[in-house]
Scaffold this motif. Structure first.
Motif, PDB file in Angstrom:
ATOM      1  N   HIS A 134       0.941  -1.172  -0.087  1.00  0.00           N
ATOM      2  CA  HIS A 134       0.162   0.048   0.075  1.00  0.00           C
ATOM      3  C   HIS A 134       0.916   1.162  -0.016  1.00  0.00           C
ATOM      4  CE1 HIS A 134      -3.336   2.572   0.545  1.00  0.00           C
ATOM      5  NE2 HIS A 134      -2.814   3.194   1.585  1.00  0.00           N
ATOM      6  N   SER A 135       2.142   1.199   0.575  1.00  0.00           N
ATOM      7  CA  SER A 135       2.924   2.506   0.599  1.00  0.00           C
ATOM      8  C   SER A 135       3.444   2.837  -0.708  1.00  0.00           C
ATOM      9  CB  SER A 135       3.771   2.106   1.829  1.00  0.00           C
ATOM     10  OG  SER A 135       4.710   1.289   1.600  1.00  0.00           O
ATOM     11  N   GLY A 136       3.503   1.753  -1.513  1.00  0.00           N
ATOM     12  CA  GLY A 136       4.153   1.845  -2.833  1.00  0.00           C
ATOM     13  C   GLY A 136       5.699   1.357  -2.726  1.00  0.00           C
ATOM     14  N   ASN A 137       5.934   0.695  -1.608  1.00  0.00           N
ATOM     15  CA  ASN A 137       7.368  -0.093  -1.751  1.00  0.00           C
ATOM     16  C   ASN A 137       7.170  -1.495  -2.369  1.00  0.00           C
ATOM     17  OD1 ASN A 137       9.454  -1.493  -0.596  1.00  0.00           O
ATOM     18  ND2 ASN A 137       9.734  -0.143   1.094  1.00  0.00           N
ATOM     19  N   SER A 138       8.277  -1.738  -3.075  1.00  0.00           N
ATOM     20  CA  SER A 138       8.211  -2.887  -3.912  1.00  0.00           C
ATOM     21  C   SER A 138       9.294  -3.811  -3.509  1.00  0.00           C
ATOM     22  CB  SER A 138       8.529  -2.427  -5.341  1.00  0.00           C
ATOM     23  OG  SER A 138       9.858  -2.114  -5.608  1.00  0.00           O
TER      24      SER A 138
END
Length: 128
Positions: free
Chosen positions: A85-89
Motif C-alpha cells: 500500500h505504501s508503494g514500496n516494492s
C-alpha cells in the motif's frame, strides 16, 4: 609468457557481485521506506555478452584489450514480487533469495580460481 585473463575476469565478476550484494542490502534496509523501489544489477553474464572487447596493437609485438567497451555496473529499478500500500516494492523473501544467489556465485568463482591456481602451480612444478 602470455598473460592469463581468467584472473582478471574472475576479479571483475567478484567486483560486480560485491556491488550487487550492496544493492540488495540497500533494498533490505529500505524495506519499510514508503515509495521505495527495489533495485538490482544486470547479471554479469549479460554484461559479458554485451561487452565488445577489441584488441588494439600498441606495439608490433604487444596486444592489449581495449577497456573502452567495458562500463561500470549501474543499479536499475527491478519489478518486485508485489507492491504494498505504501508503494514500496521490496520483498524481503525475494531479496534474501537474490543474496543467496550472489553467495553461490561468489563461492563458484573462488572455487574456479583456486582450481586454476592449483593447475598453474602443478604445471610450473612439472616444468622444473
Amino acid at each position: 609468457m602470455n598473460p592469463i585473463f581468467l584472473f582478471n575476469i574472475a576479479s571483475r565478476q567478484l567486483q560486480h557481485l560485491a556491488v550487487r550484494q550492496a544493492v540488495i542490502a540497500g533494498n533490505i534496509a529500505n524495506a519499510n521506506t514508503p515509495g521505495y523501489r527495489a533495485r538490482d544489477l544486470t547479471p554479469f553474464r549479460d554484461l559479458m555478452d554485451k561487452t565488445a572487447l577489441t584488441m588494439a596493437a600498441t606495439h608490433t609485438g604487444h596486444l592489449e584489450a581495449n577497456g573502452a567497451g567495458t562500463r561500470p555496473a549501474r543499479a536499475t529499478s527491478s519489478a518486485g514480487w508485489d507492491v504494498v500500500h505504501s508503494g514500496n516494492s521490496v520483498s524481503i523473501e525475494e531479496q534474501m533469495m537474490k543474496s543467496g544467489e550472489v553467495s553461490r556465485e561468489q563461492a563458484l568463482n573462488s572455487g574456479v580460481v583456486k582450481a586454476f591456481n592449483r593447475m598453474l602451480a602443478l604445471s610450473v612444478k612439472a616444468g622444473q
